[in-house]
Design an enzyme around this catalytic site. Sequence first.
Site, PDB file in Angstrom:
ATOM      1  N   SER A  28      64.018  56.252  28.939  1.00  0.00           N
ATOM      2  CA  SER A  28      64.369  55.541  29.977  1.00  0.00           C
ATOM      3  C   SER A  28      63.152  54.692  30.562  1.00  0.00           C
ATOM      4  O   SER A  28      63.552  53.954  31.510  1.00  0.00           O
ATOM      5  CB  SER A  28      64.719  56.517  31.213  1.00  0.00           C
ATOM      6  N   ASP A  30      59.630  52.412  31.035  1.00  0.00           N
ATOM      7  CA  ASP A  30      58.917  51.167  30.999  1.00  0.00           C
ATOM      8  C   ASP A  30      58.696  50.578  29.722  1.00  0.00           C
ATOM      9  O   ASP A  30      58.968  49.560  29.048  1.00  0.00           O
ATOM     10  CB  ASP A  30      57.775  50.873  31.909  1.00  0.00           C
ATOM     11  N   ASP A 194      46.881  53.132  19.122  1.00  0.00           N
ATOM     12  CA  ASP A 194      46.172  52.273  19.878  1.00  0.00           C
ATOM     13  C   ASP A 194      46.786  50.770  19.746  1.00  0.00           C
ATOM     14  O   ASP A 194      46.487  50.285  18.719  1.00  0.00           O
ATOM     15  CB  ASP A 194      44.667  52.281  19.696  1.00  0.00           C
ATOM     16  N   HIS A 195      47.403  50.404  20.627  1.00  0.00           N
ATOM     17  CA  HIS A 195      48.295  49.106  20.257  1.00  0.00           C
ATOM     18  C   HIS A 195      47.434  47.907  19.744  1.00  0.00           C
ATOM     19  O   HIS A 195      47.781  47.207  18.988  1.00  0.00           O
ATOM     20  CB  HIS A 195      49.194  48.834  21.327  1.00  0.00           C
ATOM     21  N   ASP A 252      40.873  53.623  30.552  1.00  0.00           N
ATOM     22  CA  ASP A 252      42.198  52.718  30.103  1.00  0.00           C
ATOM     23  C   ASP A 252      41.733  51.676  28.980  1.00  0.00           C
ATOM     24  O   ASP A 252      42.607  51.552  28.148  1.00  0.00           O
ATOM     25  CB  ASP A 252      42.503  51.965  31.380  1.00  0.00           C
ATOM     26  N   HIS A 257      40.760  50.850  23.362  1.00  0.00           N
ATOM     27  CA  HIS A 257      40.884  49.417  22.510  1.00  0.00           C
ATOM     28  C   HIS A 257      39.354  48.798  22.360  1.00  0.00           C
ATOM     29  O   HIS A 257      39.393  48.473  21.235  1.00  0.00           O
ATOM     30  CB  HIS A 257      41.522  48.444  23.542  1.00  0.00           C
TER      31      HIS A 257
HETATM   32  P1  NDP Z   1      56.837  55.819  32.605  1.00  0.00           P
HETATM   33  O1  NDP Z   1      56.219  56.273  33.798  1.00  0.00           O
HETATM   34  O2  NDP Z   1      57.912  54.672  32.783  1.00  0.00           O
HETATM   35  O3  NDP Z   1      57.589  57.071  32.279  1.00  0.00           O
HETATM   36  C1  NDP Z   1      58.489  57.161  31.036  1.00  0.00           C
HETATM   37  C2  NDP Z   1      59.571  58.223  31.209  1.00  0.00           C
HETATM   38  O4  NDP Z   1      59.174  59.303  31.211  1.00  0.00           O
HETATM   39  C3  NDP Z   1      60.115  57.712  32.616  1.00  0.00           C
HETATM   40  O5  NDP Z   1      61.337  56.859  32.473  1.00  0.00           O
HETATM   41  C4  NDP Z   1      60.756  59.282  32.954  1.00  0.00           C
HETATM   42  O6  NDP Z   1      62.120  59.407  32.207  1.00  0.00           O
HETATM   43  C5  NDP Z   1      59.692  60.248  32.054  1.00  0.00           C
HETATM   44  N1  NDP Z   1      59.059  60.942  33.316  1.00  0.00           N
HETATM   45  C6  NDP Z   1      58.135  60.171  33.883  1.00  0.00           C
HETATM   46  N2  NDP Z   1      57.489  61.304  34.626  1.00  0.00           N
HETATM   47  C7  NDP Z   1      57.740  62.353  34.392  1.00  0.00           C
HETATM   48  C8  NDP Z   1      57.698  63.740  34.600  1.00  0.00           C
HETATM   49  N3  NDP Z   1      56.895  63.979  35.654  1.00  0.00           N
HETATM   50  N4  NDP Z   1      58.493  64.742  33.957  1.00  0.00           N
HETATM   51  C9  NDP Z   1      59.296  64.354  33.237  1.00  0.00           C
HETATM   52  N5  NDP Z   1      59.633  63.013  32.833  1.00  0.00           N
HETATM   53  C10 NDP Z   1      58.783  62.126  33.477  1.00  0.00           C
HETATM   54  O7  NDP Z   1      55.842  55.503  31.408  1.00  0.00           O
HETATM   55  P2  NDP Z   1      55.611  54.415  30.570  1.00  0.00           P
HETATM   56  O8  NDP Z   1      56.873  53.838  29.757  1.00  0.00           O
HETATM   57  O9  NDP Z   1      54.971  53.316  31.305  1.00  0.00           O
HETATM   58  O10 NDP Z   1      54.517  54.774  29.487  1.00  0.00           O
HETATM   59  C11 NDP Z   1      54.779  55.791  28.691  1.00  0.00           C
HETATM   60  C12 NDP Z   1      53.594  56.325  28.015  1.00  0.00           C
HETATM   61  O11 NDP Z   1      52.908  55.022  27.352  1.00  0.00           O
HETATM   62  C13 NDP Z   1      52.458  56.885  28.958  1.00  0.00           C
HETATM   63  O12 NDP Z   1      51.771  57.950  28.207  1.00  0.00           O
HETATM   64  C14 NDP Z   1      51.667  55.611  29.165  1.00  0.00           C
HETATM   65  O13 NDP Z   1      50.264  55.881  29.515  1.00  0.00           O
HETATM   66  C15 NDP Z   1      51.688  54.708  27.830  1.00  0.00           C
HETATM   67  N6  NDP Z   1      51.418  53.563  27.764  1.00  0.00           N
HETATM   68  C16 NDP Z   1      52.228  52.627  28.657  1.00  0.00           C
HETATM   69  C17 NDP Z   1      52.040  51.436  28.686  1.00  0.00           C
HETATM   70  C18 NDP Z   1      52.948  50.276  29.248  1.00  0.00           C
HETATM   71  O14 NDP Z   1      52.828  49.216  29.175  1.00  0.00           O
HETATM   72  N7  NDP Z   1      54.000  50.880  30.122  1.00  0.00           N
HETATM   73  C19 NDP Z   1      50.903  50.766  27.745  1.00  0.00           C
HETATM   74  C20 NDP Z   1      49.939  51.597  27.096  1.00  0.00           C
HETATM   75  C21 NDP Z   1      50.401  52.827  27.125  1.00  0.00           C
HETATM   76  P3  NDP Z   1      63.168  60.507  33.070  1.00  0.00           P
HETATM   77  O15 NDP Z   1      62.881  60.412  34.589  1.00  0.00           O
HETATM   78  O16 NDP Z   1      64.554  59.694  32.732  1.00  0.00           O
HETATM   79  O17 NDP Z   1      62.913  61.773  32.096  1.00  0.00           O
HETATM   80  C1  BG6 Z   2      47.121  49.168  27.992  1.00  0.00           C
HETATM   81  C2  BG6 Z   2      46.355  49.278  29.272  1.00  0.00           C
HETATM   82  O1  BG6 Z   2      46.702  50.156  26.814  1.00  0.00           O
HETATM   83  O2  BG6 Z   2      46.345  47.903  27.353  1.00  0.00           O
HETATM   84  C3  BG6 Z   2      46.694  48.218  30.418  1.00  0.00           C
HETATM   85  O3  BG6 Z   2      46.995  50.691  29.702  1.00  0.00           O
HETATM   86  C4  BG6 Z   2      46.340  46.914  29.826  1.00  0.00           C
HETATM   87  O4  BG6 Z   2      46.243  48.686  31.566  1.00  0.00           O
HETATM   88  C5  BG6 Z   2      47.069  46.774  28.369  1.00  0.00           C
HETATM   89  O5  BG6 Z   2      47.006  45.936  30.547  1.00  0.00           O
HETATM   90  C6  BG6 Z   2      46.466  45.566  27.618  1.00  0.00           C
HETATM   91  O6  BG6 Z   2      47.039  45.327  26.504  1.00  0.00           O
HETATM   92  P1  BG6 Z   2      47.500  43.719  26.027  1.00  0.00           P
HETATM   93  O7  BG6 Z   2      47.866  43.836  24.575  1.00  0.00           O
HETATM   94  O8  BG6 Z   2      48.348  43.054  27.132  1.00  0.00           O
HETATM   95  O9  BG6 Z   2      46.089  43.225  26.062  1.00  0.00           O
END
Ligand code: NDP
Ligand code: BG6
Length: 492
Positions: A28, A30, A194-195, A252, A257
């Site tokens: 669900s 981001d 590591d994207h 971060d 990266h």
């Molecule tokens: P979110 O904060 O959007 O969390 C993802 C989902 O996890 C939420 O929709 C929620 O779903 C569930 N969640 C959040 N907090 C809790 C909690 N305390 N307990 C249980 N479920 C929880 O994270 P992102 O999607 O942004 O990121 C996911 C992972 O990817 C993280 O480890 C982040 O560090 C990593 N990441 C993210 C990037 C990005 O661009 N977003 C870039 C690089 C890495 P629900 O409530 O429906 O269970």
């Molecule tokens: C993520 C970091 O891993 O990489 C973000 O958590 C950062 O803070 C991002 O913005 C950068 O990725 P890109 O591919 O947009 O350069």
Amino acid sequence: MPDVSYYRSNFCVEIHPAPGSLVIFGASGDLAKRKLFPALYHLFRRGLLHEDSRIVGCARTSYSDDGFRDHLRPFLTAGTDEQRNAFLAKIHYIAGDYPDLDFYRRLDRFLDKLEAKSDLPANRTFYLAMPASLYPAIIDKLSETGMLTEGDGEDAPWRHVVLEKPFGRDFESAEALDRDLHSHMREDQIYRIDHYLGKDTVQNILMLRFANLIFEPIWNSQYIDSVQLTVSETLGVEGRAGYYEQAGLLRDMFQNHMLEMLSLAAMEMPASFSPDDVRDEKVKLIKSIRPFDLSELDRVVVRGQYDGYRAEPGVSPESETETYVAAKLEIANWRWAGVPFYLRSGKKLGARKSEIAIVFKSIPHSIFTPIRARDMQPDTLVLNVQPDEGMELTIQAKQPGPKLCMGGLTLSFRYSDLPGGEGFDAYERLLLDAMLGDQTLFIRSDSIAESWRLFTPLLENWSKLPLETYAPGSDGPERAGRLLFADSREWR
Ligand code: NDP
Ligand code: BG6
């Protein structure tokens, strides 16, 4: 169109998509909607998702299958409605609570049912896309329900787990996470993302260096003056303050990266292109980075925060979290002795740019009097990682015309100009590899440990470094310029 003859004697390893189930926890969230599902959709459109593959989203939020498909639809922008519908039909959704064992039993039964529809191996990939604090609990339950157990024999279905960073926040916590993972799985089941490693230019570093004769002989301290690695972003924390306040830029960007790119650019030639041979060399390189001299940190590291960061929603008004770091690293081995590696990364800067610049030494003697060797612009090879993936080589050349004039000439190419070069996102590459079982572009446990071994002492002494404020839209703190100026160099 640029004048490039490319792929004339092409070498291609054909990719056969493997059948299997992909389960995305945190579906669900981001990352899932912005990156993972669009990447899977693109794989599907390119014919790189096996027709028997199944995708199951899991999270606490309640959705019906159709409700979840509607939630994803706006993020699948390319292609036709028919393609979108065909892709979305492969997707299912199961809601549940992570500590609840019954959630995993339901998931297991559901996957069994889907897999029973095909004779193909019931491979499973679990993607963990939620806060990392939840990883141990989820792995524990997957293990308890037997979902991480692989059968015997070559054809037995595999179980892979893909993890997003952060992998710990220092050496100790990273080791604890690792022990936890290894108590349930073998290392070859773990895919740490590591994207940046999925970006074409980053992968191309190895081909450039090891599939050409002309670069490797000069890839050393005899010919290279310095290396600059830049990841500059125009965006700020963008609603991720909760995470960012705990992390900061060093955790971060640098620990993962930046260090991954550095290790590919500087490592020795691996014995082969196998995942472990490549990763062995990367670890060896990280181990060779000289530890920071804590008695003179302010001479080699600059820490900054953009003006206005403390007013961002979710950020403490007294926050000491850095949004910019510049550092000078040295690699203590024969190849790189005496070559400084300058790294910088920051948020809210003037330009979005990620690149690795190799700056060559001046020629030893100039015959083009009155131009002295030291007055000539150094030859520079720039690997453009972002936004336009590609490469630029700047050399000295005669300017056209009757006069004898010399100047810098830049030869460049962009992947986007090449056939087939249009947008293969890093997540597409990495999701594909995780489903194929190729770990080359994923980070191995020892690499994480070594990078934390390097940065943990720095973090422990972090507050001793002044936090410089910089203006949004600028090049970062003024002191970052002085870091190079002190070595009679400047940032590109
Ligand atoms: P979110 O904060 O959007 O969390 C993802 C989902 O996890 C939420 O929709 C929620 O779903 C569930 N969640 C959040 N907090 C809790 C909690 N305390 N307990 C249980 N479920 C929880 O994270 P992102 O999607 O942004 O990121 C996911 C992972 O990817 C993280 O480890 C982040 O560090 C990593 N990441 C993210 C990037 C990005 O661009 N977003 C870039 C690089 C890495 P629900 O409530 O429906 O269970
Ligand atoms: C993520 C970091 O891993 O990489 C973000 O958590 C950062 O803070 C991002 O913005 C950068 O990725 P890109 O591919 O947009 O350069």
